[in-house]
Design an enzyme around this catalytic site. Structure first.
Site, short mmCIF file in Angstrom:
data_model
loop_
_atom_site.label_atom_id
_atom_site.label_comp_id
_atom_site.label_asym_id
_atom_site.label_seq_id
_atom_site.Cartn_x
_atom_site.Cartn_y
_atom_site.Cartn_z
CE LYS A 26 -3.57 -0.15 2.78
NZ LYS A 26 -4.92 -0.20 2.22
NE ARG A 95 -6.94 2.10 4.63
CZ ARG A 95 -7.53 2.14 3.45
NH1 ARG A 95 -7.27 3.11 2.61
NH2 ARG A 95 -8.38 1.20 3.11
N GLY A 104 -7.78 -7.72 4.23
CA GLY A 104 -8.63 -7.77 5.42
C GLY A 104 -8.04 -8.50 6.61
CG MET A 106 -2.46 -7.62 9.21
SD MET A 106 -0.80 -7.17 8.74
CE MET A 106 -1.01 -6.75 7.04
NE ARG A 366 -4.97 -4.82 -3.20
CZ ARG A 366 -5.55 -5.14 -2.06
NH1 ARG A 366 -4.87 -5.13 -0.95
NH2 ARG A 366 -6.82 -5.45 -2.02
CG HIS A 482 -13.32 -11.24 3.82
ND1 HIS A 482 -13.63 -12.55 4.10
CD2 HIS A 482 -12.05 -11.05 4.24
CE1 HIS A 482 -12.61 -13.11 4.69
NE2 HIS A 482 -11.63 -12.23 4.80
NE ARG A 598 3.65 -45.02 -7.24
CZ ARG A 598 3.44 -43.70 -7.31
NH1 ARG A 598 2.59 -43.21 -8.19
NH2 ARG A 598 4.08 -42.90 -6.49
CD GLU A 781 11.83 -45.68 -4.14
OE1 GLU A 781 10.63 -45.41 -3.95
OE2 GLU A 781 12.23 -46.83 -4.44
CB SER A 800 13.54 -42.05 -11.34
OG SER A 800 12.38 -41.29 -11.11
N GLY A 802 12.84 -40.97 -5.99
CA GLY A 802 11.54 -41.27 -5.38
C GLY A 802 11.47 -40.46 -4.10
CG ASN A 804 6.28 -39.76 -2.93
OD1 ASN A 804 6.31 -38.54 -2.95
ND2 ASN A 804 5.64 -40.48 -3.83
CG ASP A 805 9.46 -44.88 -0.32
OD1 ASP A 805 8.98 -45.04 0.82
OD2 ASP A 805 9.05 -45.48 -1.32
CB CYS A 867 8.92 -40.47 -10.43
SG CYS A 867 9.71 -41.71 -9.40
CE1 TYR A 887 11.77 -38.53 -15.13
CE2 TYR A 887 13.91 -38.71 -16.20
CZ TYR A 887 12.92 -39.25 -15.41
OH TYR A 887 13.06 -40.53 -14.91
C1 PEP Z 1 8.54 -42.40 -4.18
O1 PEP Z 1 8.86 -43.06 -3.20
O2 PEP Z 1 8.78 -41.18 -4.29
C2 PEP Z 1 7.84 -43.04 -5.30
C3 PEP Z 1 7.58 -42.38 -6.40
O3 PEP Z 1 7.40 -44.32 -5.10
P1 PEP Z 1 6.06 -44.68 -4.30
O4 PEP Z 1 5.34 -43.42 -4.04
O5 PEP Z 1 5.33 -45.61 -5.18
O6 PEP Z 1 6.62 -45.31 -3.09
MG MG Z 2 8.76 -45.24 -3.30
#
Ligand code: PEP
Ligand code: MG
Length: 919
Positions: A26, A95, A104, A106, A366, A482, A598, A781, A800, A802, A804-805, A867, A887
């Site tokens: 502002k 303000r 809104g 603050m 703004r 709002h 998978r 992983e 790749s 992983g 998540n793991d 992935c 990638y």
């Molecule tokens: C991961 O672990 O990131 C993965 C892609 O395998 P999943 O989620 O199947 O364990």
């Molecule tokens: Mg995995």
């Protein structure tokens, strides 16, 4: 402290408008507009560092206080009026304004500087005692609420009492009206000066009772209290929640703007409003906004009165309601200023203005919040208008938000029962159970129920409920209320200002007056808490019951923007797809391959699971081989379907990953069936099942470990992959499968599995007798895999990640259970974000960088991808770009997000390295 008070006025501004970090959004806008010579009431901005200092020490530093005194003296001189001077009163607004817009969240105080003497002076000077006492009572309520912690409801009640007295004096039977109806019969404007003067005294008594102290009559004391309260509001609950949701750092602080008041409530030639330089829902190029005649400051955004459109013809309202028709000169000037500001900032603007006795003043500009559809349209249009480059256009659209464009809308052919129409405040379609409070929305959504939050209007206190709901419906309020602004920011469907809806919080019902085609009331439908409705934020419709949805087709502008993005991108974008249908969707969204197929779910289908169980429970290799032979043709068909959809694009197939016991029979009937087909007694099978039980399956017999004990499983899968490739080659579709091993931690595991693959590959040849070309790689992983990536790269041709793991194992946080306590970590700021959503760059990210480095050192051409779920998260994608990955792979629906985010990441990396070059 360094200079932290910045004056603006008389065409000059001390603050550098580029320093939004210091001035807040502002403050920066006010400085910029002042420098451009636009009509801005003068004032000064106290910088964000003062907020941080004040929240640390609990006090505003002494040198800042002296600078504020000096700036105030300059403001008084400019205005020819003084704070507290009854003969020439100066009133100011105080303000908040942070670096990022937090609508809104603050606090703000208007009309500061009033006391009994000043109010009397103002009444005399304006010849309008009603105005003076209305301003005074508003100020006391606002100041007491914000700075003194007095509950707003006390003031509302006193105001309603006053309204009641007026009603009685007009001969209206108030006993038959509820508060809402009374308000409609006796609007604020009908409360006369005398009554307001009494109300001021009543308000002061409320303050005295609640705080034990008199309401401060010294305007300087008022000012310091207000400044302190505005800074403190940076840390109020709703601001903290909003910051978490929008990734705004806690240490930015808010600036505080003190500005001479102008009044939109001086009568019928005064007004207040907000405007967008383009339509914030659709992006259409036209001045768009709302206004209220004879109204003050926050009335438009607060949604207390339903505002009127700026332009004649908008929203089908009568011509004489528009600002264009009622105050053509002010309208034209606003339009001219809108064009100037858009050209100057080269971006769509959101403006606040006030008209005081016919003269237009600008109070804010703004960068405008806009729906994803509008963001795309505006970015593309601005390239055409020569305002921005294609690269800037790509950077302008929030990658995360475009998900909204890809989500379903209501099926146009579905049977729908229209209940009412309101304003199309935020696009999207949603069905859910009605709830009437934010807490209830949160509670029910927490139980997995879709809910629609229905309110008369929303306020910042409702933010957690809006977050939890699928959609929001308000009975009052306009496009800039709002509810509308916040919902658009969240990408949630919102229908606002549904005037046919009467909400009864006590009874927990909403009554809809349904109109016939002639516009006459046809029936009243009363819905109660838990009933289902559907709302379409794209056209403002409200329907009874749930309505089925269909996929959206993003428009031409979207395709254009994505084409520009693809031209900038250096990382490939693939999809995680396990079925031919997933593969088709992925391609339609622009995936350049499958980064993770998978294979485990393929084993669960009716006719296969029996064979899978036979394989697991078999006593010997021969038994396993017999069961696997049954699975082979199914598995081959799976890959044929996927490869065919992908027509020559790379497909990474991950061999079986989950612990075997996930496939085991759980019911007695299933065991009996198996016993029959295998010729093995039920007891024996039951015992074998028991033996396979694991206490910690995630760290157990899964991934590559399955192939070490049962090499036949991977051999069958590889045979299916390669035979599918041969079959498609026969159809003229070339396939280059990428065979991927999960959960490896040693080179030896990869050598063993590579040997299995090579054995099969020797046996499967194409028509020409040559082996099928494929590549062999591994997932990374587990931390050991990252630490010893150089060794793994001796065998693997690609990695790749992983993630998540890798996140689970690195943080020691269970993917399945952490949801029970992780939110507390994020809310309290121990972790900045959920590490399963956005990659923990410093921890897990360090392992990714390390593994990439070791791997490429060993094998320079090593292909690197990701992935895990992070492959579709814009912030993580930025990180993967910097880490040098080739990638990212994500779910099909997120592919466009990833394409845009990857382009933005490439542009940002390029921009910052160009910056280093010239520095
Ligand atoms: C991961 O672990 O990131 C993965 C892609 O395998 P999943 O989620 O199947 O364990
Ligand atoms: Mg995995």
């Amino acid at each position: 402290m360094a200079k932290s008070v910045f004056f603006f006025g008389d065409g000059q501004a001390e603050g550098d408008p580029k320093r939004r970090d210091v001035l807040g959004g502002k403050g920066a806008g006010l400085a910029e507009m002042t420098s451009l010579g636009l009509p801005v009431p003068p004032g000064f901005t106290i910088g964000t560092d003062v907020c941080i200092a004040a929240s640390r020490t609990g006090a505003i530093p002494a040198d800042v206080r002296a600078d504020v005194d000096a700036a105030l003296a300059r403001l008084e001189k400019t205005m020819g009026a003084r704070l507290g001077d009854a003969a020439a009163p100066l009133l100011v607004s105080v303000r908040s304004g942070a670096r990022a817009s937090m609508p809104g969240m603050m606090d703000t105080i208007l009309n500061l500087g009033l006391n009994d003497a000043v109010a009397e002076g103002l009444a005399g000077k304006t010849g309008n005692p009603r105005f003076a006492y209305d301003a005074y009572r508003r100020f006391i309520a606002m100041h007491a609420g914000v700075a003194l912690g007095v509950d707003k409801e006390h003031f509302d009640r006193a105001l309603d009492d006053a309204r009641g007295r007026v009603a009685t004096s007009k001969g209206i039977d108030r006993t038959r009206l509820n508060a809402e109806e009374l308000k409609r019969r006796v609007p604020d404007a009908d409360i006369p000066a005398e009554e307001l003067r009494d109300l001021v005294q009543a308000f002061k008594a409320i303050v005295k009772k609640a705080t034990g102290k008199d309401f401060p009559s010294d305007p300087r004391e008022q000012l310091w209290q207000a400044v302190g309260a505005v800074f403190a509001s940076w840390n109020n609950h709703r601001a903290v929640v909003y910051r978490k949701m929008h990734d705004i750092p806690d240490d930015w602080g808010t600036a505080c703007n003190v500005q001479a008041m102008v009044f939109g409530n001086l009568g019928e030639t005064s007004a207040t409003g907000v405007a967008f330089t383009r339509d914030p829902s659709t992006g259409e190029k036209k001045l768009y906004g709302e206004w209220l005649p004879n109204a003050q400051g926050e009335d438009v955004v607060a949604g207390i009165r339903t505002p009127l459109p700026l332009r004649t013809g908008d929203r089908g309202t009568k011509a004489d309601e528009s600002l264009e028709a009622r105050m053509p000169e002010a309208y034209r000037e606003l339009d001219r200023i809108a064009t100037t500001l858009e050209k100057h900032f080269r971006d769509m603007q959101d403006l606040e203005f006030t008209i005081q006795n016919g003269k237009l003043f600008m109070l804010q500009c703004r960068g405008a919040k806009r729906a994803a559809r509008a963001a795309v349209r505006v970015a593309v249009a601005m390239v055409g208008e020569g305002l921005v480059t294609k690269e800037e256009a790509v950077l302008r659209v929030d990658a995360g938000s475009i998900e909204q464009l890809l989500h379903p809308t209501f099926d146009p052919n579905a049977k729908k029962t229209l209940l009412a129409r309101g304003l199309s405040a935020s696009p999207g379609a949603a069905s859910g159970h009605i709830v009437f409070s934010a807490d209830e929305a949160e509670r029910r959504a927490g139980q997995g129920k879709p809910v629609i939050l229905v309110r008369v209007e929303t306020s910042p206190e409702d933010i957690h409920g809006m977050k939890a709901a699928r959609g929001i419906l308000t009975a009052r309020g306009g496009m800039t209320s709002h509810a509308a602004v916040v919902a658009r920011g969240m990408g949630k469907p919102c229908v606002a200002g549904v005037s046919a809806v009467a909400v009864n919080y006590e009874a927990q019902t909403m009554t809809v007056t349904v109109y016939d085609e002639a516009g006459l009331p046809k029936q009243h439908v009363t819905l109660k808490k838990g009933d289902i409705i559907s709302i379409d934020g794209g056209d403002g419709s409200v329907y009874a019951d749930a309505v089925p949805t269909v996929m959206n087709v993003p428009g031409q502008e979207f395709e254009q923007l994505m084409a520009w993005a693809d031209a900038q991108r250096t990382m490939e974008v693939r999809a995680n797809a396990d079925t031919p249908l997933d593969a088709r969707t992925a391609r339609a969204f622009g995936a350049e391959g499958i980064g993770l197929c998978r294979t485990e779910h393929m084993f669960f289908e009716e006719e296969r699971i029996q064979a899978v169980r036979e394989m697991i429970l078999a006593d010997d290799a021969a038994g396993r081989a017999a069961a696997l032979a049954k699975l082979l043709p199914f598995q081959r068909e799976d890959f044929v379907g996927i490869f065919r959809e992908m027509r020559g694009l790379p497909v990474t197939v991950r061999l079986l990953d989950p612990p075997l016991h996930e496939f085991l029979p759980t019911e007695a009937k299933q065991l009996e069936l198996l016993s029959k087909s295998m010729g093995v007694p039920v007891q024996k099978l039951a015992q074998r099942t028991k033996d396979l039980h694991e206490f910690n399956p995630m760290l157990g017999h899964r991934g590559v470990r399955l192939a070490i004990t049962f090499p036949e499983i991977y051999a069958m899968q590889v045979q299916a992959i390669l035979e599918a490739a041969v079959q498609l080659a026969g159809e003229g579709i070339s396939v280059h499968p990428e065979i991927m091993i999960p959960l490896a931690i040693t080179r030896a595991e990869l050598e063993r599995t590579r040997a299995i693959v090579d054995d099969v590959a020797r046996a499967v040849t194409g028509k020409d007798g040559k082996p099928v070309a494929f590549s062999f790689g591994t997932m990374i992983e587990l931390p050991r895999a990252a630490l010893l990536a150089g060794e793994l790269a001796q065998v693997a041709e690609f990695f790749s990640f992983g993630t998540n793991d890798l996140t689970q194992a690195t943080l020691g946080l269970s993917r399945d259970d952490a949801g029970k306590f992780l939110p507390a970590y994020v809310e309290s700021g121990i972790l900045a974000k959920d590490p399963f959503v956005s990659i923990d760059q410093r921890g897990v990210g360090a392992l990714v960088e390390m593994a990439a480095g070791y791997g490429r050192k060993q094998r320079p051409g090593l292909k690197l991808g990701v992935c895990g779920e992070h492959g579709g998260d814009p912030a993580s994608i930025g990180f993967f770009q910097r880490a040098g990955l080739d990638y990212v792979s994500c779910s099909p629906f997120r592919v466009p997000i990833a394409r845009l985010a990857a382009a933005q990441a490439a542009l940002t990396v390029r921009g910052s390295s160009a910056g280093h070059g010239t520095a």
